[in-house]
Design a protein around this motif. Sequence first.
Motif, short mmCIF file in Angstrom:
data_model
loop_
_atom_site.label_atom_id
_atom_site.label_comp_id
_atom_site.label_asym_id
_atom_site.label_seq_id
_atom_site.Cartn_x
_atom_site.Cartn_y
_atom_site.Cartn_z
N UNK A 85 49.77 32.98 27.94
CA UNK A 85 49.56 33.96 28.99
C UNK A 85 50.23 33.54 30.29
N UNK A 86 49.90 32.34 30.78
CA UNK A 86 50.38 31.93 32.08
C UNK A 86 51.72 31.20 32.01
N UNK A 113 44.78 38.91 33.89
CA UNK A 113 43.98 39.74 32.99
C UNK A 113 43.96 39.17 31.58
N UNK A 114 45.10 38.74 31.11
CA UNK A 114 45.18 38.16 29.77
C UNK A 114 44.33 36.90 29.67
N UNK A 115 44.39 36.07 30.72
CA UNK A 115 43.57 34.86 30.74
C UNK A 115 42.09 35.21 30.71
N UNK A 116 41.69 36.21 31.49
CA UNK A 116 40.29 36.64 31.49
C UNK A 116 39.88 37.12 30.11
N UNK A 117 40.72 37.91 29.47
CA UNK A 117 40.40 38.43 28.14
C UNK A 117 40.26 37.30 27.12
N UNK A 118 41.13 36.31 27.20
CA UNK A 118 41.11 35.22 26.22
C UNK A 118 40.00 34.22 26.48
N UNK A 119 39.68 33.97 27.74
CA UNK A 119 38.69 32.96 28.08
C UNK A 119 37.28 33.53 28.21
#
Length: 423
Positions: free
Chosen positions: A16-17, A54-60
């Motif tokens: 993601x990052x 957003x992707x980090x939030x979804x994955x974590x």
Amino acid sequence: MLTKRRWTAAGAALAVLGGGVAVAQTATAGPAPRHCPTLHVTKGWYGDNRAKLQKMIDEQGSCSGSGGAKPVATFDWDNTVVKNDISDATLAWMLRNDKVLRPASWKATNKWMTHDAARALTKACGTSVPAGRPLPTSTDTGCTDEILDIYLDAKTSTGKKAFEGEWNARRTVPEYVWITQLFAGHSPARLTAYARAARAENLAAPIGTEQKVGTHTMEGYVRYYDQQRDLIGTLKKAGFDVYIVSASAEPLVRAWAPGVGIDRDHTIGIRNLVRDGKLTTGVQGCGDVKDTNGEVLTYIDGKRCWINQEIFHVKGAKAWQQQDPAHRPAFAAGDADTDVTFVGDATAGHLAINRNKTELMCRAYDNADHRWLVNPMFIEPKKRQADPYPCATTGYTRPDGTLGPLRRPDGSIVPDQQDRVHG
């Protein structure tokens, strides 16, 4: 030992990052469910930072469906969650409203204060006001100016050093200690009330407002960043345990943190010792350092210590060390070298708000773990720094205060970095 969920989430975060490094191919997390909490504020995010967050939030977060312990997110406060500095704002309000109490001895307020500074303060502020009573700083320009010169410049009004001696420059800085020591004699609740009054005044002032305090010109407004309020709220909805970790005095942060939904149990700031219900010039220690005169603050490596101690319950000397991934924040955000250690400790994402601070920006632009995001300040962003950040020569502040090359965990030197994300 890390759970399978934490390994999976960390791998996904790299993709993601980091923009698609090889480990991303092994990530097993599928598309986030449609009901996952979503960032709503779009303006102000640089490039694809919002999408990566957003992707980090979804994955974590909780909507990954993996269960397990809540991920932790840690934010600095001044110029990270809000524009401008709440310590400056509160001190300015107190000076304009005669709320700073005269100490019995200026020299005794701070262990590093020089005799020159103590004499300058005694001369400027006089001795006619009894110790423990308010100084007339709203009208006594000389007293106000001397206090501000020493706090803002670490020098007297005549240019003499205000502090001297030895201190660990990765754990404390005397003028940061001294502003909290100027609050001595007030109860924590009263100081919070003063901070609320300063908050109301600074939020009501238009962006760009300046104020006169003595003969000094200081910022006269503070604003919550809409983007950070949205990010914090979304992280909380996604199951993150969100903390503020600030180098401002904790009673001040308590006046502001509810504005982004953070309660006092999730607020960590400089904690002065309290005696008979009143703040003193002593400061709580951390790790294996006992209560002190300010040798340890929530400052650079001190922020790591306080996070490890208060959030992850790591005790003693071990609290100064970087912990295993299961006992570190998943996400962290900061704007200054004060924040570089704890922001770097995050396992899934690091957000650097660009204020042209060398060590933080060297880490962020080097992006050694492919998880750093850089964003300009959301209000009045800094322009591009013309010269490269001198990472390879003076990018690192040593404990003795001297500067040297900034190194990666493997010992290699971080090369100088161009300023690439700016206003």
